[in-house]
Design a protein around this motif. Structure first.
Motif, PDB file in Angstrom:
ATOM      1  N   ALA A 208      -1.049 -15.283   2.649  1.00 25.01           N
ATOM      2  CA  ALA A 208      -2.413 -15.110   2.166  1.00 25.01           C
ATOM      3  C   ALA A 208      -3.327 -16.166   2.780  1.00 25.01           C
ATOM      4  N   GLY A 209      -4.438 -15.728   3.325  1.00 21.73           N
ATOM      5  CA  GLY A 209      -5.393 -16.648   3.935  1.00 21.73           C
ATOM      6  C   GLY A 209      -5.119 -16.952   5.395  1.00 21.73           C
ATOM      7  N   GLU A 210      -4.022 -16.445   5.946  1.00 24.73           N
ATOM      8  CA  GLU A 210      -3.680 -16.686   7.348  1.00 24.73           C
ATOM      9  C   GLU A 210      -4.638 -15.903   8.255  1.00 24.73           C
ATOM     10  N   THR A 211      -5.170 -16.565   9.266  1.00 28.51           N
ATOM     11  CA  THR A 211      -6.122 -15.914  10.167  1.00 28.51           C
ATOM     12  C   THR A 211      -5.625 -15.803  11.598  1.00 28.51           C
ATOM     13  N   ASP A 212      -4.529 -16.463  11.919  1.00 29.72           N
ATOM     14  CA  ASP A 212      -3.979 -16.405  13.273  1.00 29.72           C
ATOM     15  C   ASP A 212      -3.229 -15.083  13.434  1.00 29.72           C
ATOM     16  N   THR A 213      -3.757 -14.192  14.280  1.00 26.46           N
ATOM     17  CA  THR A 213      -3.151 -12.864  14.431  1.00 26.46           C
ATOM     18  C   THR A 213      -1.729 -12.933  14.974  1.00 26.46           C
ATOM     19  N   ALA A 214      -1.370 -14.048  15.610  1.00 26.71           N
ATOM     20  CA  ALA A 214      -0.014 -14.189  16.145  1.00 26.71           C
ATOM     21  C   ALA A 214       1.025 -14.250  15.031  1.00 26.71           C
ATOM     22  N   ASN A 215       0.588 -14.532  13.811  1.00 30.08           N
ATOM     23  CA  ASN A 215       1.515 -14.650  12.688  1.00 30.08           C
ATOM     24  C   ASN A 215       1.688 -13.342  11.920  1.00 30.08           C
ATOM     25  N   GLN A 216       0.998 -12.302  12.330  1.00 31.06           N
ATOM     26  CA  GLN A 216       1.095 -11.028  11.615  1.00 31.06           C
ATOM     27  C   GLN A 216       2.470 -10.381  11.827  1.00 31.06           C
ATOM     28  N   VAL A 217       2.984  -9.777  10.761  1.00 30.84           N
ATOM     29  CA  VAL A 217       4.256  -9.054  10.852  1.00 30.84           C
ATOM     30  C   VAL A 217       4.162  -7.761  10.065  1.00 30.84           C
ATOM     31  N   GLY A 218       4.941  -6.802  10.494  1.00 30.05           N
ATOM     32  CA  GLY A 218       5.149  -5.610   9.699  1.00 30.05           C
ATOM     33  C   GLY A 218       6.363  -5.849   8.820  1.00 30.05           C
ATOM     34  N   VAL A 219       6.307  -5.347   7.596  1.00 33.30           N
ATOM     35  CA  VAL A 219       7.374  -5.590   6.625  1.00 33.30           C
ATOM     36  C   VAL A 219       7.937  -4.252   6.148  1.00 33.30           C
ATOM     37  N   TRP A 220       9.272  -4.156   6.105  1.00 29.83           N
ATOM     38  CA  TRP A 220       9.945  -2.944   5.639  1.00 29.83           C
ATOM     39  C   TRP A 220      11.040  -3.294   4.636  1.00 29.83           C
ATOM     40  N   GLN A 221      11.228  -2.415   3.693  1.00 32.98           N
ATOM     41  CA  GLN A 221      12.413  -2.457   2.835  1.00 32.98           C
ATOM     42  C   GLN A 221      12.787  -1.022   2.492  1.00 32.98           C
ATOM     43  N   TYR A 222      14.027  -0.661   2.800  1.00 34.05           N
ATOM     44  CA  TYR A 222      14.520   0.688   2.542  1.00 34.05           C
ATOM     45  C   TYR A 222      15.405   0.693   1.291  1.00 34.05           C
ATOM     46  N   CYS A 223      15.353   1.818   0.563  1.00 33.55           N
ATOM     47  CA  CYS A 223      16.116   1.959  -0.676  1.00 33.55           C
ATOM     48  C   CYS A 223      16.769   3.338  -0.709  1.00 33.55           C
ATOM     49  N   SER A 224      17.899   3.405  -1.399  1.00 29.97           N
ATOM     50  CA  SER A 224      18.586   4.695  -1.511  1.00 29.97           C
ATOM     51  C   SER A 224      17.931   5.598  -2.552  1.00 29.97           C
ATOM     52  N   GLU A 225      17.182   4.992  -3.483  1.00 29.93           N
ATOM     53  CA  GLU A 225      16.494   5.750  -4.517  1.00 29.93           C
ATOM     54  C   GLU A 225      15.329   4.921  -5.053  1.00 29.93           C
ATOM     55  N   PRO A 226      14.443   5.533  -5.828  1.00 26.60           N
ATOM     56  CA  PRO A 226      13.289   4.780  -6.322  1.00 26.60           C
ATOM     57  C   PRO A 226      13.711   3.635  -7.244  1.00 26.60           C
ATOM     58  N   SER A 227      13.045   2.515  -7.119  1.00 25.56           N
ATOM     59  CA  SER A 227      13.327   1.350  -7.956  1.00 25.56           C
ATOM     60  C   SER A 227      12.028   0.628  -8.275  1.00 25.56           C
ATOM     61  N   GLY A 228      11.606   0.719  -9.521  1.00 21.96           N
ATOM     62  CA  GLY A 228      10.413  -0.007  -9.931  1.00 21.96           C
ATOM     63  C   GLY A 228      10.609  -1.507  -9.841  1.00 21.96           C
ATOM     64  N   ALA A 229      11.831  -1.973 -10.109  1.00 23.16           N
ATOM     65  CA  ALA A 229      12.112  -3.408 -10.036  1.00 23.16           C
ATOM     66  C   ALA A 229      11.937  -3.918  -8.610  1.00 23.16           C
ATOM     67  N   ALA A 230      12.409  -3.146  -7.627  1.00 20.83           N
ATOM     68  CA  ALA A 230      12.264  -3.546  -6.230  1.00 20.83           C
ATOM     69  C   ALA A 230      10.800  -3.521  -5.804  1.00 20.83           C
ATOM     70  N   VAL A 231      10.055  -2.524  -6.269  1.00 19.43           N
ATOM     71  CA  VAL A 231       8.636  -2.451  -5.943  1.00 19.43           C
ATOM     72  C   VAL A 231       7.906  -3.670  -6.493  1.00 19.43           C
ATOM     73  N   GLU A 232       8.208  -4.035  -7.719  1.00 16.33           N
ATOM     74  CA  GLU A 232       7.549  -5.192  -8.323  1.00 16.33           C
ATOM     75  C   GLU A 232       7.823  -6.457  -7.517  1.00 16.33           C
ATOM     76  N   GLU A 233       9.052  -6.640  -7.087  1.00 15.44           N
ATOM     77  CA  GLU A 233       9.395  -7.814  -6.279  1.00 15.44           C
ATOM     78  C   GLU A 233       8.671  -7.775  -4.933  1.00 15.44           C
ATOM     79  N   PHE A 234       8.590  -6.590  -4.339  1.00 12.17           N
ATOM     80  CA  PHE A 234       7.987  -6.452  -3.015  1.00 12.17           C
ATOM     81  C   PHE A 234       6.497  -6.775  -3.052  1.00 12.17           C
ATOM     82  N   VAL A 235       5.773  -6.197  -4.007  1.00 13.77           N
ATOM     83  CA  VAL A 235       4.321  -6.416  -4.038  1.00 13.77           C
ATOM     84  C   VAL A 235       3.987  -7.830  -4.507  1.00 13.77           C
TER      85      VAL A 235
END
Length: 250
Positions: A208-235
Motif C-alpha cells: 500500500a502506498g508503493e509508487t515504483d512500478t518496478a515493484n508491481q506484481v500479479g497475485v494468484w491463489q488457486y483453490c479446489s472449491e470455494p472458501s470464504g476463509a481463504a478469501v478473507e485472508e487474501f483480501v
C-alpha cells in the motif's frame, strides 16, 4: 322413399350445429389452457431463478465470511510474478490475449466492469459477466477477483457459496470491499491447474502506498472449491489500497 319432413331435416341440422359448437368451445378451452400453461412456464422460469437466488443469499446472510464454504487449506500457496502494463489501455473493441488463466494484470480497456455505486454487483454469471478486459481494469484499481470455473458453475451448492462470499463485500462505503466474483469459461482461455476450480487474483503495487512500478506484481491463489476463509485472508493481505491506482477508485 319419402323425403324426411322439413322439421326432421332441421332437427338434424340443429343437432349437427350444436355438436360443432360444443367441439369449438372445447377446442377454445383447450387452447386457452395450453396458452395458460405456456405463460405460466415463461413466468416461472425467471421467477424460479429469482427465488433460488434469494434462497441462496439468505442461506449465508447470517454467517461470517470464514464460515462459508471449505476451510482455507483447500487453497494452494499464493504465487506472484512481476506485473506490467499499468495504465496501458487498448481500444474497447480489441480483445486481449492474456498469458495466464485468469489474468491478474495486463493491457485493458479504459472502462470498468463494475463500480462501487448504489446497485453495483459483486457476483456475475456467464450470462452477464463484464468482459475480461474491463475486469482487469478493475484490478488495476484494487479489486480482487474471484474466478470460478464451469465445474463450480454447474454445482448449485458451490455456486451458492461463491454468491454468499461475494455478498459479504456489498458494503460500498468501505473502500476495502473491492471484490468481484466472476466466471472463467473454456472460451476465455486455458483451464485452471488440475483439480483447481477457483482462482483469486489481485494486481499488487508491491505494498500500500508503493509508487515504483518496478515493484508491481500479479497475485494468484488457486483453490479446489470455494472458501470464504481463504478469501478473507487474501483480501486482508492484498487490500484495495495495494494496487497501482488505488485512489482512482472505480
Amino acid at each position: 322413399m319419402a323425403k324426411p319432413a322439413k322439421s326432421d331435416r332441421q332437427a338434424k341440422i340443429d343437432a349437427i350445429r350444436k355438436q360443432q359448437k360444443g367441439a369449438d368451445k372445447r377446442r377454445g378451452y383447450a387452447i386457452v389452457a395450453v396458452c395458460g400453461v405456456i405463460a405460466a412456464a415463461i413466468i416461472a422460469v425467471p421467477l424460479y431463478g429469482i427465488i433460488s437466488d434469494e434462497v441462496a443469499s439468505s442461506q449465508y446472510s447470517s454467517l461470517a465470511i470464514d464460515e462459508i464454504g471449505a476451510p482455507a487449506d483447500v487453497c494452494g500457496e499464493v504465487t506472484t510474478e512481476p506485473a506490467a502494463d499499468s495504465g496501458t489501455h487498448v481500444p474497447q473493441e480489441q480483445q486481449v490475449t492474456y498469458d495466464t488463466s485468469p489474468p491478474a494484470f495486463g493491457p485493458h480497456w479504459n472502462i470498468a466492469g463494475v463500480a462501487p455505486v448504489s446497485g453495483a454487483r459483486e457476483f456475475y454469471t456467464a450470462d452477464d459477466r463484464p468482459e475480461i478486459e474491463a475486469l482487469v481494469h478493475n484490478q488495476e484499481h484494487g479489486y480482487t477477483v474471484l474466478w470460478y470455473d464451469e465445474t463450480i458453475a454447474d454445482d448449485d451448492e458451490a455456486l451458492g457459496e461463491v454468491r454468499g462470499i461475494a455478498e459479504k463485500f456489498s458494503d460500498e462505503s468501505n473502500r476495502r470491499n473491492a471484490f468481484i466474483a466472476a466466471p472463467w469459461t473454456s472460451e476465455d482461455g486455458d483451464a485452471f491447474p488440475d483439480g483447481q476450480h477457483v482462482a483469486m487474483t489481485h494486481w499488487s503495487a508491491g505494498g500500500a502506498g508503493e509508487t515504483d512500478t518496478a515493484n508491481q506484481v500479479g497475485v494468484w491463489q488457486y483453490c479446489s472449491e470455494p472458501s470464504g476463509a481463504a478469501v478473507e485472508e487474501f483480501v486482508t493481505e492484498y487490500p484495495q489500497q495495494d494496487s497501482p491506482e488505488p485512489n482512482a477508485f472505480l
